[in-house]
Design an enzyme around this catalytic site. Sequence first.
Site, PDB file in Angstrom:
ATOM      1  N   ASP A  25       0.836  -1.208   0.000  1.00 35.03           N
ATOM      2  CA  ASP A  25       0.000   0.000   0.000  1.00 35.03           C
ATOM      3  C   ASP A  25       0.867   1.253   0.000  1.00 35.03           C
ATOM      4  O   ASP A  25       0.705   2.155   0.823  1.00 35.03           O
ATOM      5  CB  ASP A  25      -0.949  -0.012   1.192  1.00 35.03           C
ATOM      6  CG  ASP A  25      -2.110   0.958   1.026  1.00 35.03           C
ATOM      7  OD1 ASP A  25      -2.386   1.357  -0.122  1.00 35.03           O
ATOM      8  OD2 ASP A  25      -2.732   1.322   2.030  1.00 35.03           O
ATOM      9  N   ASP A  78      -3.884  -3.665  -5.686  1.00 37.26           N
ATOM     10  CA  ASP A  78      -3.334  -2.302  -5.803  1.00 37.26           C
ATOM     11  C   ASP A  78      -1.863  -2.234  -6.193  1.00 37.26           C
ATOM     12  O   ASP A  78      -1.403  -1.192  -6.672  1.00 37.26           O
ATOM     13  CB  ASP A  78      -3.499  -1.496  -4.508  1.00 37.26           C
ATOM     14  CG  ASP A  78      -4.913  -1.009  -4.278  1.00 37.26           C
ATOM     15  OD1 ASP A  78      -5.770  -1.276  -5.133  1.00 37.26           O
ATOM     16  OD2 ASP A  78      -5.164  -0.376  -3.252  1.00 37.26           O
TER      17      ASP A  78
END
Length: 419
Positions: free
Chosen positions: A152, A199
């Site tokens: 992240d 992601d």
Amino acid sequence: MGESFLLLQPASPALSPTPSSLLLGPTITMRADVLIAALATGALVAAVPTSPKKPTPPKGDVSNPFVGKTQFVNPEWSNKLTQTYKSFLKKGDVKNAFRTLQAQKVSTFVWVSRLSELSRIDEAIATARRVQKTTGKKQIVGLVLYNLPDRDCSAGESAGELLSGENGFERYKEEFVKPYAQKVAAAKDLEFAIVLEPDSLGNLVTNLNIPLCAGAVDTYRDGIAHAITQLQQDHVHLYIDAAHGGWLGWNDNLPLAADEFAEVLKRADEASGKKNKIRGFATNVSNYNPLHAVVRENYTEWSNSWDESHYASSLAPHLEERGLPAHFIVDQGRVANPGARKEWGEWCNVAPSGFGPAPSTNTNNTVVDAIVWIKPGGESDGECGYFNAPRAGHWHDEFAQQLVQNAHPSVYENWWKFW
């Protein structure tokens, strides 16, 4: 307008919560008679809207791993909705209490986001085997592999436990991917659909101006490549995360995304000395985009990828040009109501939103294998976007209630099949 999204921050998948009981709470059973009685008196019938026209199924793809399978219902998530069910009953809202009971029977993916959560795979396997034995229907278990070092890198709401500067990459391979793969490989009586590292590759396409992302390029590429090489079993179907249409669906980003995915597969082949297979790509993981938009939002005006179906169709030719499989699964666990967002970049606890269409292989798009629920609705995206939202991964009952209230009719329209 497309340029303004090149640095778009993604929806950060929340860490999975602490495991709970694998059996649904007794409250559900005890109160079912109350709901049936209410239904018999017409209290619920009048509230259920006319269901929309059923989508026509895509042309048959015999290789689609979801066809003819029953998607695994994760009892850990279902148990959490018991709180939401009780909240509605306390308010006298029988209609939405009923809807919550139906939502509890919907399949969701199991997130494995920390070393300590590897036991979730064992729990899912044990439960899926019991269900498969009882029903005689083949189970396909949805899993998420999500623990890259420096995870992240752009948003930070779901930063992980491993750091590349602290031997994180070796720990990822030996302590996370290795046991993960061993557990899955041993359960050949089940099928698995595994989403790889949400992601991560999207950040490498658009967010290299962020130092942490720029420093994570090789870690992300090699980490996902390694996971691919370790999960090459016939009963395992891999889907690399491909962000969502509002992130990578712009014309400038589509070829860059395909290049990034191709690079990862190239590294997997080089590392293993053989050709590795994936089934395809997962989109909209932890985001709120519809598969088929009923209303086209103004902020999508300049994009051909204005819903996830169009995104899949836009990305597919770029994948095929690079020899990659153009197959998709699309997360519809949460879908924003029309007008809920002013900008496509709003990703955190978006409201109003609802549970999206129930998982199905009727997708109205031949490149989309299945509608799935990957992000467990009700688990917070982080301390953002919604008043008093808890930390990422923590249960947020108030948010879960509005997901039920705005749920797609397919979540509860076939209620009679469950009694």
